[in-house]
Every structure is written in structure tokens, then in C-alpha cells.
Design a protein around this motif. Structure first.
Motif, PDB file in Angstrom:
ATOM      1  N   GLU A 130       0.826  -1.200   0.000  1.00 37.70           N
ATOM      2  CA  GLU A 130       0.000   0.000   0.000  1.00 37.70           C
ATOM      3  C   GLU A 130       0.869   1.263   0.000  1.00 37.70           C
ATOM      4  O   GLU A 130       0.588   2.228  -0.709  1.00 37.70           O
ATOM      5  N   TYR A 131       1.942   1.238   0.787  1.00 37.72           N
ATOM      6  CA  TYR A 131       2.868   2.372   0.828  1.00 37.72           C
ATOM      7  C   TYR A 131       3.504   2.599  -0.547  1.00 37.72           C
ATOM      8  O   TYR A 131       3.602   3.741  -1.022  1.00 37.72           O
ATOM      9  N   ILE A 132       3.924   1.518  -1.191  1.00 37.00           N
ATOM     10  CA  ILE A 132       4.546   1.620  -2.525  1.00 37.00           C
ATOM     11  C   ILE A 132       3.548   2.198  -3.529  1.00 37.00           C
ATOM     12  O   ILE A 132       3.889   3.081  -4.325  1.00 37.00           O
ATOM     13  N   GLU A 133       2.309   1.726  -3.486  1.00 34.74           N
ATOM     14  CA  GLU A 133       1.285   2.228  -4.402  1.00 34.74           C
ATOM     15  C   GLU A 133       1.041   3.721  -4.189  1.00 34.74           C
ATOM     16  O   GLU A 133       0.996   4.497  -5.145  1.00 34.74           O
ATOM     17  N   LYS A 134       0.882   4.130  -2.945  1.00 34.90           N
ATOM     18  CA  LYS A 134       0.618   5.549  -2.649  1.00 34.90           C
ATOM     19  C   LYS A 134       1.802   6.418  -3.036  1.00 34.90           C
ATOM     20  O   LYS A 134       1.636   7.509  -3.580  1.00 34.90           O
ATOM     21  N   SER A 135       2.983   5.946  -2.758  1.00 33.63           N
ATOM     22  CA  SER A 135       4.184   6.705  -3.085  1.00 33.63           C
ATOM     23  C   SER A 135       4.321   6.873  -4.600  1.00 33.63           C
ATOM     24  O   SER A 135       4.613   7.967  -5.097  1.00 33.63           O
ATOM     25  N   ALA A 136       4.122   5.790  -5.333  1.00 35.91           N
ATOM     26  CA  ALA A 136       4.227   5.858  -6.797  1.00 35.91           C
ATOM     27  C   ALA A 136       3.131   6.745  -7.384  1.00 35.91           C
ATOM     28  O   ALA A 136       3.379   7.523  -8.314  1.00 35.91           O
ATOM     29  N   GLU A 137       1.935   6.647  -6.831  1.00 34.38           N
ATOM     30  CA  GLU A 137       0.832   7.447  -7.345  1.00 34.38           C
ATOM     31  C   GLU A 137       1.037   8.938  -7.061  1.00 34.38           C
ATOM     32  O   GLU A 137       0.718   9.779  -7.898  1.00 34.38           O
ATOM     33  N   SER A 138       1.573   9.250  -5.895  1.00 33.44           N
ATOM     34  CA  SER A 138       1.787  10.662  -5.577  1.00 33.44           C
ATOM     35  C   SER A 138       2.923  11.272  -6.413  1.00 33.44           C
ATOM     36  O   SER A 138       2.869  12.433  -6.786  1.00 33.44           O
ATOM     37  N   ARG A 139       3.940  10.482  -6.708  1.00 33.50           N
ATOM     38  CA  ARG A 139       5.059  11.007  -7.515  1.00 33.50           C
ATOM     39  C   ARG A 139       4.709  11.115  -8.987  1.00 33.50           C
ATOM     40  O   ARG A 139       5.107  12.067  -9.656  1.00 33.50           O
ATOM     41  N   TYR A 140       4.026  10.119  -9.517  1.00 37.77           N
ATOM     42  CA  TYR A 140       3.708  10.069 -10.953  1.00 37.77           C
ATOM     43  C   TYR A 140       2.212   9.802 -11.132  1.00 37.77           C
ATOM     44  O   TYR A 140       1.805   8.680 -11.470  1.00 37.77           O
ATOM     45  N   PRO A 141       1.375  10.811 -10.945  1.00 42.22           N
ATOM     46  CA  PRO A 141      -0.069  10.577 -10.996  1.00 42.22           C
ATOM     47  C   PRO A 141      -0.593  10.142 -12.369  1.00 42.22           C
ATOM     48  O   PRO A 141      -1.498   9.323 -12.454  1.00 42.22           O
ATOM     49  N   ASP A 142      -0.024  10.654 -13.453  1.00 49.17           N
ATOM     50  CA  ASP A 142      -0.539  10.340 -14.784  1.00 49.17           C
ATOM     51  C   ASP A 142       0.457   9.622 -15.683  1.00 49.17           C
ATOM     52  O   ASP A 142       0.145   9.309 -16.815  1.00 49.17           O
ATOM     53  N   ARG A 147       5.874   5.352 -13.230  1.00 54.54           N
ATOM     54  CA  ARG A 147       5.344   4.692 -12.041  1.00 54.54           C
ATOM     55  C   ARG A 147       5.797   3.245 -11.978  1.00 54.54           C
ATOM     56  O   ARG A 147       6.139   2.734 -10.904  1.00 54.54           O
ATOM     57  N   VAL A 148       5.820   2.572 -13.129  1.00 54.66           N
ATOM     58  CA  VAL A 148       6.283   1.173 -13.176  1.00 54.66           C
ATOM     59  C   VAL A 148       7.755   1.106 -12.782  1.00 54.66           C
ATOM     60  O   VAL A 148       8.151   0.261 -11.976  1.00 54.66           O
ATOM     61  N   LYS A 149       8.574   1.993 -13.342  1.00 53.51           N
ATOM     62  CA  LYS A 149      10.011   2.003 -13.004  1.00 53.51           C
ATOM     63  C   LYS A 149      10.218   2.251 -11.513  1.00 53.51           C
ATOM     64  O   LYS A 149      11.009   1.562 -10.864  1.00 53.51           O
ATOM     65  N   TYR A 150       9.519   3.222 -10.971  1.00 56.38           N
ATOM     66  CA  TYR A 150       9.652   3.568  -9.569  1.00 56.38           C
ATOM     67  C   TYR A 150       9.213   2.406  -8.670  1.00 56.38           C
ATOM     68  O   TYR A 150       9.903   2.073  -7.698  1.00 56.38           O
ATOM     69  N   THR A 151       8.107   1.777  -9.025  1.00 56.67           N
ATOM     70  CA  THR A 151       7.602   0.651  -8.239  1.00 56.67           C
ATOM     71  C   THR A 151       8.568  -0.522  -8.292  1.00 56.67           C
ATOM     72  O   THR A 151       8.832  -1.167  -7.273  1.00 56.67           O
ATOM     73  N   GLU A 152       9.111  -0.794  -9.471  1.00 64.25           N
ATOM     74  CA  GLU A 152      10.089  -1.882  -9.591  1.00 64.25           C
ATOM     75  C   GLU A 152      11.318  -1.603  -8.727  1.00 64.25           C
ATOM     76  O   GLU A 152      11.831  -2.514  -8.069  1.00 64.25           O
ATOM     77  N   ASP A 153      11.768  -0.366  -8.718  1.00 62.33           N
ATOM     78  CA  ASP A 153      12.928  -0.012  -7.881  1.00 62.33           C
ATOM     79  C   ASP A 153      12.617  -0.193  -6.398  1.00 62.33           C
ATOM     80  O   ASP A 153      13.448  -0.714  -5.647  1.00 62.33           O
ATOM     81  N   LEU A 154      11.439   0.221  -5.982  1.00 61.64           N
ATOM     82  CA  LEU A 154      11.072   0.055  -4.572  1.00 61.64           C
ATOM     83  C   LEU A 154      10.938  -1.415  -4.189  1.00 61.64           C
ATOM     84  O   LEU A 154      11.335  -1.816  -3.092  1.00 61.64           O
ATOM     85  N   ILE A 155      10.422  -2.218  -5.090  1.00 60.97           N
ATOM     86  CA  ILE A 155      10.290  -3.655  -4.825  1.00 60.97           C
ATOM     87  C   ILE A 155      11.669  -4.297  -4.730  1.00 60.97           C
ATOM     88  O   ILE A 155      11.926  -5.117  -3.839  1.00 60.97           O
ATOM     89  N   LYS A 156      12.571  -3.923  -5.624  1.00 57.70           N
ATOM     90  CA  LYS A 156      13.943  -4.434  -5.565  1.00 57.70           C
ATOM     91  C   LYS A 156      14.604  -4.026  -4.252  1.00 57.70           C
ATOM     92  O   LYS A 156      15.285  -4.833  -3.613  1.00 57.70           O
ATOM     93  N   PHE A 157      14.401  -2.804  -3.853  1.00 54.47           N
ATOM     94  CA  PHE A 157      14.967  -2.315  -2.599  1.00 54.47           C
ATOM     95  C   PHE A 157      14.392  -3.099  -1.406  1.00 54.47           C
ATOM     96  O   PHE A 157      15.125  -3.505  -0.505  1.00 54.47           O
TER      97      PHE A 157
END
Length: 163
Positions: A130-142, A147-157
Motif C-alpha cells: 500500500e505504501y509503494i502504491e501511494k508513493s508511486a501514485e503521488s510522484r507520478y499521478p498520470d 510509475r512502473v520504473k519507480y515501483t520496480e525499484d522500490l520492490i527491488k529495494f
């Protein structure tokens, strides 16, 4: 000879019937200052008709064409040959931008599906997901590509820290 002149007159009125009264008045006003006014009027009418045909060919409505012509009249006066040249480049640029925007929209839709699959397939605690989703959505809303790149990086981290 009379038939020829009559047919020539009818053809000329049919060719120029498309020109609105506003444009016709502008052309007539400018023709008084020119030496060969009949040729000037003919050339200006042809230029305006080319503007209309180009606009219709590119899929613009008559209102959009008229608005663009009015905008160019303010900038370049009522010389429709000059307006045609600028209209041509503006329409081509607009068409190119519309195609580019359509491509970006299509890519964004594909990435949106990829993002949804990425979020669903990951097995991590729901609060972190949920944190990853909210963070990605707030940084890249459209922008789903980012958003995919950011989410993949957070998941790897997250996976790196988990180990």
C-alpha cells in the motif's frame, strides 16, 4: 463565344462560392491597392480555398480552421497566400503533436496494465504494498511508465533489505 464566357463566369463563381463574406471583403479591400486586382483576387481566393482543403484533409472542423485563419490574420494581415504558408506549417505541427500525444496515451495505457499486474503479483505485506502504491501514485499521478520504473525499484529495494 458567349457560351464560353458564360461557362467561365459560372465556373469562377462556383470556385469562389466557398469563401466567406469576411474573407471576400478583406480580399476586395486589399485589391484596390494592387495594380492587377483581378489576378490578386483570384490568387487570394485560391489561397483561401487551399487553406480550407488542407484543414479538411487534416481533419479539422470549419470552426477550428476559421479560428486559426482569424489568428493568422491578426498576425500577418489579410494576405491569404502568406496565411496559407503559416497555416500549413501550423497544421502539420498540430497533426504531429496529436499523433505524438496519441502514442503517449497508448503507451500509458499499456504501462497501466503492466503496473496493475506488477502490484498484484508481488508477495509482500499489504502495508508495504500500500505504501509503494501511494508513493508511486503521488510522484507520478498520470505517467504510468515512470510509475512502473519507480515501483520496480522500490520492490527491488524491499527484496534487498528483506534478505
Amino acid at each position: 463565344m458567349k457560351r464560353y464566357l458564360l461557362s467561365l463566369f459560372l465556373m469562377s463563381t462556383l470556385c469562389f462560392a466557398v469563401v466567406p463574406e469576411r474573407v471576400s471583403n478583406n480580399i476586395e479591400k486589399d485589391s484596390f491597392t494592387k495594380d492587377n486586382s483581378s489576378l490578386y483576387v483570384r490568387d487570394q481566393n485560391r489561397a483561401y480555398n487551399r487553406i480550407l482543403s488542407l484543414g479538411k484533409k487534416e481533419g479539422l472542423s470549419e470552426d477550428k480552421i476559421d479560428n486559426e485563419v482569424k489568428r493568422l490574420e491578426k498576425k500577418y494581415g489579410t494576405d491569404y497566400e502568406i496565411i496559407y504558408k503559416n497555416f500549413y506549417y501550423n497544421v502539420k505541427e498540430l497533426s504531429k503533436n496529436q499523433k505524438k500525444a496519441e502514442e503517449i496515451r497508448k503507451i500509458n495505457e499499456e504501462k497501466k496494465e503492466e503496473y496493475n499486474v506488477l502490484i498484484k503479483k508481488n508477495e509482500m505485506p499489504s502495508d508495504i504494498k500500500e505504501y509503494i502504491e501511494k508513493s508511486a501514485e503521488s510522484r507520478y499521478p498520470d505517467n504510468y511508465s515512470e510509475r512502473v520504473k519507480y515501483t520496480e525499484d522500490l520492490i527491488k529495494f524491499y527484496n534487498f533489505i528483506k534478505k
